[in-house]
Design a protein around this motif. Structure first.
Motif, short mmCIF file in Angstrom:
data_model
loop_
_atom_site.label_atom_id
_atom_site.label_comp_id
_atom_site.label_asym_id
_atom_site.label_seq_id
_atom_site.Cartn_x
_atom_site.Cartn_y
_atom_site.Cartn_z
N ALA A 212 0.83 -1.21 0.00
CA ALA A 212 0.00 0.00 0.00
C ALA A 212 0.86 1.26 0.00
CB ALA A 212 -0.93 0.01 1.20
N ASP A 213 0.41 2.27 -0.72
CA ASP A 213 1.07 3.57 -0.67
C ASP A 213 0.71 4.30 0.62
OD1 ASP A 213 2.27 3.66 -3.42
OD2 ASP A 213 0.16 3.47 -3.99
N CYS A 214 -0.51 4.03 1.11
CA CYS A 214 -0.99 4.69 2.33
C CYS A 214 -1.88 3.71 3.09
CB CYS A 214 -1.77 5.95 1.96
SG CYS A 214 -2.34 6.92 3.39
N LEU A 215 -1.84 3.79 4.41
CA LEU A 215 -2.67 2.96 5.27
C LEU A 215 -3.63 3.83 6.08
CD1 LEU A 215 0.09 0.60 6.75
CD2 LEU A 215 -1.47 0.07 4.87
N TRP A 216 -4.87 3.36 6.20
CA TRP A 216 -5.83 3.92 7.14
C TRP A 216 -6.13 2.83 8.16
CZ3 TRP A 216 -10.25 7.55 5.14
CH2 TRP A 216 -9.70 8.55 4.34
N ILE A 217 -5.87 3.12 9.43
CA ILE A 217 -6.12 2.13 10.49
C ILE A 217 -7.23 2.64 11.40
CG2 ILE A 217 -5.15 0.82 12.40
CD1 ILE A 217 -2.41 1.14 11.17
N MET A 218 -8.34 1.89 11.45
CA MET A 218 -9.46 2.23 12.33
C MET A 218 -9.40 1.35 13.57
SD MET A 218 -12.63 2.54 9.60
CE MET A 218 -13.79 3.16 10.83
N GLN A 219 -9.43 1.98 14.73
CA GLN A 219 -9.47 1.22 15.98
C GLN A 219 -9.90 2.12 17.13
OE1 GLN A 219 -5.59 -0.22 17.15
NE2 GLN A 219 -4.52 1.47 16.17
N LYS A 220 -10.82 1.62 17.92
CA LYS A 220 -11.26 2.28 19.16
C LYS A 220 -11.56 3.76 18.96
CE LYS A 220 -8.70 -0.92 22.14
NZ LYS A 220 -7.64 -1.06 23.17
N GLY A 221 -12.37 4.06 17.97
CA GLY A 221 -12.77 5.44 17.75
C GLY A 221 -11.70 6.34 17.18
N GLU A 222 -10.61 5.75 16.70
CA GLU A 222 -9.48 6.52 16.20
C GLU A 222 -9.16 6.10 14.77
OE1 GLU A 222 -4.68 7.09 17.18
OE2 GLU A 222 -5.89 5.61 18.25
N LEU A 223 -8.84 7.06 13.92
CA LEU A 223 -8.39 6.79 12.56
C LEU A 223 -6.98 7.32 12.40
CD1 LEU A 223 -8.89 5.87 9.63
CD2 LEU A 223 -9.82 8.16 9.17
N SER A 224 -6.03 6.40 12.14
CA SER A 224 -4.63 6.79 11.93
C SER A 224 -4.32 6.64 10.44
CB SER A 224 -3.69 5.88 12.73
OG SER A 224 -3.98 5.95 14.11
N ILE A 225 -3.65 7.65 9.87
CA ILE A 225 -3.38 7.68 8.43
C ILE A 225 -1.90 7.95 8.19
CG2 ILE A 225 -3.84 8.89 6.26
CD1 ILE A 225 -6.62 9.55 7.30
N GLY A 226 -1.31 7.18 7.28
CA GLY A 226 0.09 7.43 6.92
C GLY A 226 0.68 6.26 6.17
N THR A 227 1.95 6.37 5.83
CA THR A 227 2.67 5.26 5.22
C THR A 227 3.01 4.24 6.30
OG1 THR A 227 4.84 6.26 5.57
CG2 THR A 227 3.68 6.83 3.53
N THR A 228 3.47 3.07 5.87
CA THR A 228 3.90 2.06 6.84
C THR A 228 4.98 2.61 7.76
OG1 THR A 228 3.36 0.24 5.32
CG2 THR A 228 4.92 -0.23 7.09
N GLY A 229 5.93 3.34 7.18
CA GLY A 229 7.00 3.92 7.99
C GLY A 229 6.50 4.94 8.98
N GLU A 230 5.61 5.81 8.54
CA GLU A 230 5.08 6.86 9.41
C GLU A 230 4.27 6.26 10.56
OE1 GLU A 230 4.65 10.33 5.96
OE2 GLU A 230 2.95 9.05 6.48
N LEU A 231 3.43 5.28 10.26
CA LEU A 231 2.59 4.69 11.30
C LEU A 231 3.40 3.80 12.23
CD1 LEU A 231 -0.67 3.89 9.29
CD2 LEU A 231 -0.19 5.83 10.79
N SER A 232 4.52 3.29 11.75
CA SER A 232 5.43 2.53 12.62
C SER A 232 6.06 3.47 13.64
CB SER A 232 6.51 1.84 11.79
OG SER A 232 5.95 0.86 10.95
N GLU A 233 6.53 4.62 13.16
CA GLU A 233 7.17 5.59 14.06
C GLU A 233 6.17 6.14 15.08
OE1 GLU A 233 8.97 8.65 11.77
OE2 GLU A 233 10.42 7.32 10.79
N GLN A 234 4.93 6.32 14.66
CA GLN A 234 3.91 6.86 15.56
C GLN A 234 3.40 5.83 16.57
OE1 GLN A 234 0.80 8.38 13.01
NE2 GLN A 234 2.23 9.65 11.84
N GLY A 235 3.69 4.55 16.32
CA GLY A 235 3.22 3.50 17.22
C GLY A 235 1.83 2.99 16.90
N ALA A 236 1.21 3.52 15.83
CA ALA A 236 -0.17 3.11 15.50
C ALA A 236 -0.24 1.65 15.09
CB ALA A 236 -0.71 4.00 14.38
#
Length: 261
Positions: A212-236
């Protein structure tokens, strides 16, 4: 070609006998043209509701969805059919039609339901069949296709619709692993080569992390958006995946399974 779809303070849900059921509130994000975006999340979190809202099957409870600045909810069905193509998980019920006939239905927004395909329509249908690698299956009855072939046929139909946006509900479900990889690679190529927005939900997390070029992760009322690298760094990704002996490695973007002690 559409450059972006923007969600602004979007609240999604559905009506019920006792009033509205809210699934998720205040969603903000953007889908960009030329990218494959994968929607991830646990069962029941609201992925299907979000997809149906973007596909205009249900209306948002609050907020807006804009395509290049135009409000999706103010558009006529005829216009929407030229903007958003939808591919569902279920097999088509038209088992007695040929592959070519079903893909040709993608031209309905331009010809009308009973319209006859002209030379340009047939050229587009041929292009969609060839792009999905099913040109040799054009005369096969849809009911005889394998799951993978049927999924390719329905994506070809969406391509023949010539919309700048394609929304897919778990297109890799029920496919064997090589077919999953092949299909997701093909969807990424479609996005990159045509400039389309390709937005798909999936439970195939490992492939989404890589393709994927971009990931959207839905969990517990939260939507996290970014690349695999960005969401890895953010802990999502760790928050999403770390549970019950499963651990996400944010260094090499892999999922580890721990042995039980």
């Amino acid at each position: 070609m559409t450059k972006s779809i923007e969600l602004n303070r979007l609240t999604i849900g559905y009506p019920g006998k006792r009033g509205q059921t809210v699934v998720m509130r205040q969603l903000n994000g953007a889908l960009l043209g030329g990218e494959l975006t994968c929607l991830l999340g646990p069962n029941g979190v609201g992925k299907s509701t979000l997809l149906k809202t973007l596909a205009t099957f249900i209306h948002p409870l609050e907020g807006t969805i804009k395509i290049d600045g135009r409000d999706l909810c103010t558009m006529s069905p005829g216009l929407l059919a030229k903007i958003i193509g939808v591919v569902l998980t279920a097999k088509p019920e038209a088992a007695n039609l040929t592959v070519e006939e079903i893909v040709g239905m993608g031209r309905t927004p331009y010809t009308g339901f009973w319209g006859t395909l002209d030379e340009e329509d047939r050229r587009v249908v041929d292009w969609a069949l060839d792009l999905m690698g099913i040109g040799l299956l054009r005369h096969r009855m849809a009911g005889t296709l394998s799951d993978g072939e049927s999924q390719r046929m329905m994506i070809a139909k969406a391509l023949a619709q010539q919309t700048p946006v394609i929304v897919l509900d778990e297109p890799t479900a029920f496919l064997d692993f090589p077919s999953k990889v092949q299909l997701m690679r093909l969807l990424r190529e479609v996005a990159h080569h045509t400039g389309k927005i390709v937005f798909m939900s999936t439970h195939d997390v490992g492939m989404a992390l890589q393709l994927a070029d971009c990931l959207w992760i839905m969990q517990k009322g939260e939507l996290s958006i970014g690349t695999t690298g960005e969401l890895s760094e953010q802990g999502a990704l760790s928050r999403f995946l770390d549970k019950d002996g499963i651990r996400y490695d944010p260094v090499d973007y892999t999922i580890k399974i721990k042995e039980k002690e």
